[in-house]
Structure formats: structure tokens, C-alpha cells
Design an enzyme around this catalytic site. Structure first.
Site, mmCIF file in Angstrom:
data_model
loop_
_atom_site.group_PDB
_atom_site.id
_atom_site.type_symbol
_atom_site.label_atom_id
_atom_site.label_comp_id
_atom_site.label_asym_id
_atom_site.label_seq_id
_atom_site.Cartn_x
_atom_site.Cartn_y
_atom_site.Cartn_z
ATOM 1 N N HIS A 117 0.819 -1.219 0.000
ATOM 2 C CA HIS A 117 0.000 0.000 0.000
ATOM 3 C C HIS A 117 0.848 1.263 0.000
ATOM 4 C CE1 HIS A 117 -4.417 -0.115 1.565
ATOM 5 N NE2 HIS A 117 -4.295 -0.637 0.376
ATOM 6 N N LYS A 119 2.914 4.486 -0.376
ATOM 7 C CA LYS A 119 3.039 5.399 -1.505
ATOM 8 C C LYS A 119 4.078 6.468 -1.142
ATOM 9 C CE LYS A 119 -1.557 4.354 -3.023
ATOM 10 N NZ LYS A 119 -1.744 3.205 -2.091
ATOM 11 N N HIS A 346 -9.798 9.510 -0.978
ATOM 12 C CA HIS A 346 -8.902 8.347 -1.021
ATOM 13 C C HIS A 346 -7.763 8.574 -0.022
ATOM 14 C CE1 HIS A 346 -5.904 5.459 -2.771
ATOM 15 N NE2 HIS A 346 -6.987 4.720 -2.775
ATOM 16 N N LYS A 348 -6.147 9.072 3.715
ATOM 17 C CA LYS A 348 -6.387 8.422 5.004
ATOM 18 C C LYS A 348 -5.739 9.282 6.070
ATOM 19 C CE LYS A 348 -6.111 4.863 1.925
ATOM 20 N NZ LYS A 348 -6.277 5.218 0.504
HETATM 21 O O1 LIG Z 1 -4.676 2.777 -3.089
HETATM 22 C C1 LIG Z 1 -4.533 1.610 -2.723
HETATM 23 O O2 LIG Z 1 -3.526 1.189 -2.130
HETATM 24 C C2 LIG Z 1 -5.631 0.617 -3.004
HETATM 25 C C3 LIG Z 1 -5.524 -0.676 -2.550
HETATM 26 N N1 LIG Z 1 -6.477 -1.594 -2.780
HETATM 27 C C4 LIG Z 1 -7.561 -1.263 -3.514
HETATM 28 C C5 LIG Z 1 -8.568 -2.222 -3.786
HETATM 29 C C6 LIG Z 1 -8.429 -3.614 -3.281
HETATM 30 O O3 LIG Z 1 -7.458 -3.931 -2.583
HETATM 31 O O4 LIG Z 1 -9.337 -4.432 -3.569
HETATM 32 C C7 LIG Z 1 -9.697 -1.890 -4.516
HETATM 33 C C8 LIG Z 1 -9.835 -0.612 -5.003
HETATM 34 C C9 LIG Z 1 -8.883 0.361 -4.761
HETATM 35 C C10 LIG Z 1 -7.745 0.049 -4.011
HETATM 36 C C11 LIG Z 1 -6.732 1.014 -3.729
HETATM 37 O O5 LIG Z 1 -6.853 2.286 -4.165
#
Ligand SMILES: O=C(O)c1cnc2c(C(=O)O)cccc2c1O
Length: 462
Positions: A117, A119, A346, A348
Site C-alpha cells: 500500500h 506510496k 482516497h 487516510k
Molecule cells: O490505493 C490503494 O492502495 C488501493 C488498494 N487496494 C484497492 C482495492 C483492493 O485492494 O481491492 C480496490 C480498489 C482500490 C484500491 C486502492 O486504491
């Protein structure tokens, strides 16, 4: 800490502490000029010459990413650290093969359901190193219609003399923690970047690093990562318990929710809240009021993207129906002050706010959603700490940034007379707005057909 950002993004009414949001297309200019950046802005923050960069992320559209770099830098060495496996891994390798300057680095994911995850951008210039920790995937859809968070470091100058893990560190131990986090990848390409980091002076980085590394961590490693790291930092450097009493709510805001257990007092209001509710000298019992910000179905429907915004809010019905207790903690996504109520979150963020909503004790920007996978869960009677995913975030603590005990909250009219506070640019409106009794939490894998979104569509997932 002042970054040497070009004037256009520094015209701030308040210091931004290096915290920015991404630009949102279609907003009135004043909502995009101050403390909002897009990827091209990040690459042009300094006139120094880029020599190499590294991009840590979850999703990367390589051709799109390359176009965001200024043309003169598109042949610089670029390391892309990802967690793709199987088919999506070969797709990434195929896309990268077109660009001879790109090296891929596959982070190991040995525990089921873990993801990469984290970034982060490492930008090496001829005159320094800049670090960016953020929440956006390297795909176009993440950069122009959502609310995303970005921390931009100062341009760290080269260390004079020998490179060192210990010299050029700061009171927040940012350099030490970053090197420790990167060492756990155990990858030669990343070790090369650790040499660059050792060779620079990070002594004016005034944020704490909160990372997660997959694994079953034992003994003193347990407090190196996840919510136990945050507990340790708050215990050592957090707010005074005389000031931040257990009546100060904890706000969690995120774009996905994992399986938190059938009993809220196990992990969410037990282990996890005890960590985030920690203040200097003690780890509070979890009496801390908990407020969770996650979009309602209507928030998604009314967003700029409409229902498709929900494809980045992966909360599934099978998980939701196991934890109806979440309802008691839920608040809507609302960001009218920044004109981003319709820019689906998006980002956190986690923060501790005073009961009168005038002060913030600390603020965390991170990739970590509300899940055990991201934050970690104690196992074997607390003897080991299991984390599934790579995560990375930065913790803003007032006394390390503005030598104040708390941050103010923007737009709070009544200021405590004697406290000339400096506000932290919290990316959503405080006080929070609770779900109305008609509101439902967004769930991405069930139909939403009561009303169309702004594009006239309803949501009928496959
Ligand atoms: O930004 C991220 O790290 C991240 C991680 N996972 C997802 C998933 C999933 O894991 O199913 C589905 C949709 C969007 C993301 C997303 O944006």
C-alpha cells in the site's frame, strides 16, 4: 519547516507543514492554488536537476507516470517498488520493458491478503534529496477528482563527509526510522537508495514516520511498526495527559474497512483505540470517543465521479454484515471549507481533537486504512504482532512543528484568548456530520439504485 517550494504553491495563509492535497479539476482557482498540487507540480518544486527517483506504490500506470515527469527527466533511472503478483506482475513487467531507465522491485508479500500500500517518492537531485509520502496511486484517475493527501519533505542537503545512518538525523528520528523501514524489504535496489538517504542531512525533518512491514514481529520489533509504533511515539512524544484527557475524541478517516472482528471491544475499541488514544506517559484505556469518517452511499452518489468513485472505496457486503456495530461511530465525508465535499476521499488521516472542536493534538497522514492488515493485530497472548501489508505515514506533532501544545482547527471563530494557536489544515470539516438515520454506509459490491448519480447512472455491480 519551510520547503523551498516555488512561490505559486507557497502563497499560504497558514504554514502547511509540508501537507498538501491533490488538485481537483473544475474547482474555483483559489481551491487549487493554495496547498494543492498535482504530480507535475511535485516534479517541478525545485530548479535542481533530477538524477534518479524511486516510486513506491500499489497501482502504477507506467506510460502515464512517465508523462508526468518533465521531458528532460524521462530518461533518469526510475525504481518502481510494487507488490504485484502473477498476471498483474507480468503486465507491469511488459509495460516497464518499453522504458530502459525503469527497474522494477517486487516487495515480498509472504502473508495472505497483504498488499504493498505504501506510496512514497524518493527524488534525488544534484543538490539534495526530497521525500514525498502520499495516498494516491500512480494512475490518472487518482489525481484529479479525489481528495488525496501529500507530505512533501524539505530538500535535504548532502551530508558533508562520510554517509551515515546516524548523522543528519532529527529529534523525530525520521532518518533512522526510514532506513529501518526500507531495510525490511531486503532488496538490493532499495539498499542502494538507503545509501543515498544515509548521504543526506535529514536533520530538519520534523515529522515522525509510522510504517507497517508485513510479518509476525516479536519482542522489541513489535513496536517498530503499525499501531504499536504509534503507541510508542505517542507515549514518548505525545500530548500531556493533563491537556489531552480521554474525553478528546479520536477521528479516523479512510477509504476502506477490513474485517475488524465480531466484538468491537476486541480490536477496534480495544487494542487499536488504546494505541491511538495514548498520551505521554501512559496508554489510555480505550475510553476515548471514536469517530469514523467513511462516505455514505449519498456521498458517493453526489461525488464528481458519481458511483464509480466507489471503485476506490472497497468495502464489501460480506465484511460489512459481520460488523453492524460500526454504525455507532460513522460520520459523513464533508469538506465544504476546501470545496472538496464532492471530491471522493482516497486520503487516510487520523487525528485527536478537543471536545470543543477547537484544537488538534496530533495529525497522521498515512496509506493505512481501517484494517488489522494495515495496522497490525496482537497474537499469541500479545507475544507477537502480525501485520499483512506495507504501509507508510507521517505524524505531525505540534510541539515539533510550531512549539505549541496543540494545533488550532481552521475557521474556528472563538479562539481561546490566550492561545495564539496555529491551525493545521485538516482536510475535512470539523465538527463532523454524523450519518442521518436514512444514510447507509457505502458498500461497493451491492446495487445502489434508489437515485442516479450526477451522470445519470445507477450502481449495479457485476
Ligand atoms: O490505493 C490503494 O492502495 C488501493 C488498494 N487496494 C484497492 C482495492 C483492493 O485492494 O481491492 C480496490 C480498489 C482500490 C484500491 C486502492 O486504491
Amino acid at each position: 519547516t519551510q520547503n523551498n517550494l516555488t512561490p505559486k504553491v507557497m502563497k499560504e495563509s497558514h504554514p502547511s507543514f509540508g501537507f498538501y492535497l491533490t488538485k481537483v479539476k473544475g474547482l474555483a482557482p483559489e481551491y487549487n492554488q493554495h496547498s494543492a498540487l498535482d504530480l507535475k507540480d511535485i516534479f517541478s518544486l525545485t530548479k535542481a536537476k533530477l538524477k534518479a527517483s524511486a516510486q513506491f506504490n500499489y497501482m502504477t500506470d507506467i506510460p502515464w507516470l512517465m508523462k508526468q515527469y518533465p521531458a528532460e527527466y524521462r530518461s533518469c533511472p526510475l525504481l518502481i517498488v510494487h507488490g504485484e503478483q502473477r498476471g498483474s506482475k507480468s503486465a507491469l513487467e511488459k509495460a516497464a520493458s518499453v522504458f530502459p531507465n525503469i527497474t522494477l522491485c517486487n516487495a515480498k508479500l509472504e502473508i495472505m491478503y497483504g498488499t504493498h500500500h505504501t506510496k512514497m517518492m524518493l527524488l534525488l537531485y544534484d543538490s539534495g534529496l526530497r521525500i514525498v509520502i502520499h495516498t494516491a496511486n500512480l494512475i490518472e484517475n487518482d489525481w484529479f477528482q479525489k481528495t488525496q493527501g501529500i507530505w512533501i519533505s524539505p530538500l535535504f542537503p548532502s551530508l558533508l563527509g562520510e554517509q551515515s545512518a546516524h548523522r543528519g538525523n532529527s529529534a523525530t528520528n525520521f532518518k533512522g526510522d526510514l532506513l529501518e523501514y526500507l531495510s525490511f524489504y531486503n532488496r538490493p535496489d532499495i539498499d542502494e537508495w538507503c545509501k543515498h538517504i544515509k548521504g543526506h542531512d535529514l536533520s530538519n525533518s520534523s515529522v515522525f514516520l509510522i510504517g507497517s512491514i508485513p510479518g509476525r514481529h516479536l519482542a522489541e520489533r513489535k513496536t517498530s511498526f503499525g499501531h504499536l509504533k504509534l503507541r510508542k511515539v505517542l507515549n514518548l512524544h505525545g500530548p500531556e495527559k493533563s491537556l489531552v484527557t480521554s474525553s478528546w475524541p479520536l477521528i479516523g478517516q479512510f477509504s476502506s474497512i477490513g474485517s475488524l472482528g465480531t466484538d468491537q471491544n476486541q480490536w477496534l475499541c480495544g487494542e487499536w483505540l488504546a494505541s491511538l488514544g495514548t498520551v505521554k506517559g501512559c496508554s489510555l484505556t480505550s475510553k476515548t470517543p471514536l469517530q469514523l469518517v467513511f462516505p455514505t452511499v449519498n456521498n458517493v452518489r453526489e461525488s464528481l465521479e458519481g458511483y464509480p468513485a466507489g471503485t476506490s472505496l472497497p468495502y464489501s457486503i460480506n465484511v460489512a454484515k459481520k460488523q453492524p456495530y460500526l454504525r455507532n461511530f460513522l460520520y459523513q465525508w464533508k469538506s465544504d471549507r476546501l470545496s472538496r465535499s464532492h471530491a471522493s476521499p482516497h486520503i487516510k488521516t487520523y487525528l485527536r481533537v478537543s471536545p470543543d472542536n477547537s484544537s488538534v493534538a496530533w495529525f497522521l497522514l498515512t496509506s493505512a486504512n481501517l484494517s488489522k492488515a494495515a495496522w497490525g493485530v496482537l497474537e499469541k497472548n500479545g507475544s507477537q504482532f502480525m501485520i499483512r501489508s506495507y504501509e507508510l505515514g507521517v505524524l505531525f506533532m505540534p510541539q515539533y512543528l510550531v512549539s505549541r501544545k496543540v494545533f488550532g482547527v481552521p475557521e474556528v471563530k472563538e479562539r481561546k484568548a490566550n492561545m495564539e494557536t496555529i491551525s493545521f489544515p485538516v482536510p475535512y470539516d470539523i465538527p463532523l456530520i454524523p450519518y442521518s438515520n436514512k444514510d447507509e454506509i457505502w458498500i461497493w459490491d451491492i446495487p445502489h439504485i434508489k437515485a442516479p448519480d450526477r451522470h445519470g447512472n445507477k450502481w449495479c455491480p457485476p
